[in-house]
Design a protein around this motif. Structure first.
Motif, PDB file in Angstrom:
ATOM      1  N   ALA A   1       6.471  10.472  -9.352  1.00 20.54           N
ATOM      2  CA  ALA A   1       7.327   9.421  -8.538  1.00 20.54           C
ATOM      3  C   ALA A   1       6.529   8.832  -7.615  1.00 20.54           C
ATOM      4  O   ALA A   1       5.958   9.519  -7.001  1.00 20.54           O
ATOM      5  N   PRO A   2       6.885   7.779  -7.131  1.00 22.33           N
ATOM      6  CA  PRO A   2       6.156   7.017  -6.167  1.00 22.33           C
ATOM      7  C   PRO A   2       6.879   7.293  -4.747  1.00 22.33           C
ATOM      8  O   PRO A   2       8.192   7.731  -4.756  1.00 22.33           O
ATOM      9  N   VAL A   3       5.784   7.245  -3.866  1.00 17.50           N
ATOM     10  CA  VAL A   3       6.621   7.587  -2.508  1.00 17.50           C
ATOM     11  C   VAL A   3       6.274   6.461  -1.586  1.00 17.50           C
ATOM     12  O   VAL A   3       5.219   5.778  -1.649  1.00 17.50           O
ATOM     13  N   THR A   4       7.385   5.543  -0.964  1.00 16.38           N
ATOM     14  CA  THR A   4       7.117   4.444  -0.308  1.00 16.38           C
ATOM     15  C   THR A   4       7.482   4.328   1.092  1.00 16.38           C
ATOM     16  O   THR A   4       8.391   5.168   1.422  1.00 16.38           O
ATOM     17  N   ALA A   5       6.973   3.466   1.689  1.00 17.53           N
ATOM     18  CA  ALA A   5       7.308   3.374   3.051  1.00 17.53           C
ATOM     19  C   ALA A   5       7.666   1.670   3.341  1.00 17.53           C
ATOM     20  O   ALA A   5       6.461   1.130   3.047  1.00 17.53           O
ATOM     21  N   GLY A   6       8.542   1.410   3.775  1.00 14.43           N
ATOM     22  CA  GLY A   6       8.595   0.070   4.023  1.00 14.43           C
ATOM     23  C   GLY A   6       8.725  -1.109   2.863  1.00 14.43           C
ATOM     24  O   GLY A   6       8.347  -2.164   2.926  1.00 14.43           O
ATOM     25  N   GLY A   7       9.160  -0.248   1.723  1.00 14.06           N
ATOM     26  CA  GLY A   7       8.966  -0.995   0.413  1.00 14.06           C
ATOM     27  C   GLY A   7       7.742  -0.920  -0.231  1.00 14.06           C
ATOM     28  O   GLY A   7       7.722  -1.860  -1.326  1.00 14.06           O
ATOM     29  N   ALA A   8       6.724  -0.462   0.303  1.00 15.65           N
ATOM     30  CA  ALA A   8       5.325  -0.619  -0.080  1.00 15.65           C
ATOM     31  C   ALA A   8       5.033   0.901  -0.719  1.00 15.65           C
ATOM     32  O   ALA A   8       5.129   1.741  -0.113  1.00 15.65           O
ATOM     33  N   PRO A   9       4.422   1.045  -1.890  1.00 14.09           N
ATOM     34  CA  PRO A   9       3.998   2.446  -2.140  1.00 14.09           C
ATOM     35  C   PRO A   9       2.709   2.987  -1.426  1.00 14.09           C
ATOM     36  O   PRO A   9       1.873   2.200  -0.985  1.00 14.09           O
ATOM     37  N   ILE A  10       2.946   3.863  -0.842  1.00 13.05           N
ATOM     38  CA  ILE A  10       1.833   4.732   0.016  1.00 13.05           C
ATOM     39  C   ILE A  10       1.337   5.992  -0.702  1.00 13.05           C
ATOM     40  O   ILE A  10       0.314   6.393  -0.163  1.00 13.05           O
ATOM     41  N   ALA A  11       1.904   6.550  -1.625  1.00 15.40           N
ATOM     42  CA  ALA A  11       1.393   7.701  -2.048  1.00 15.40           C
ATOM     43  C   ALA A  11       2.396   8.184  -3.280  1.00 15.40           C
ATOM     44  O   ALA A  11       3.216   7.305  -3.750  1.00 15.40           O
TER      45      ALA A  11
END
Length: 58
Positions: A22-32
């Protein structure tokens, strides 16, 4: 027609795509990403990965 012949991620040598991530997102962008393995199926692995990612959301 050209898109049908264009390479994509699955064509990179040495890559393997399985359920359980599963992706981890911040501010709508994938970060991890979170990857889980060991459940009886990739569907369950993915469910647990998504649950983990959801706990990181503000």
């Amino acid at each position: 027609k050209r898109l049908e012949q264009a390479p994509n991620l699955k064509d990179i040598p040495g890559t393997l795509f399985l359920g359980g991530g599963a992706p981890v997102t911040a501010g709508g962008a994938p970060i991890a990403g979170i990857g889980v393995a060991g459940a009886p199926s990739g569907d369950l692995d993915e469910k647990f990965a998504r649950a983990g990612a959801a706990t990181l959301a503000p």
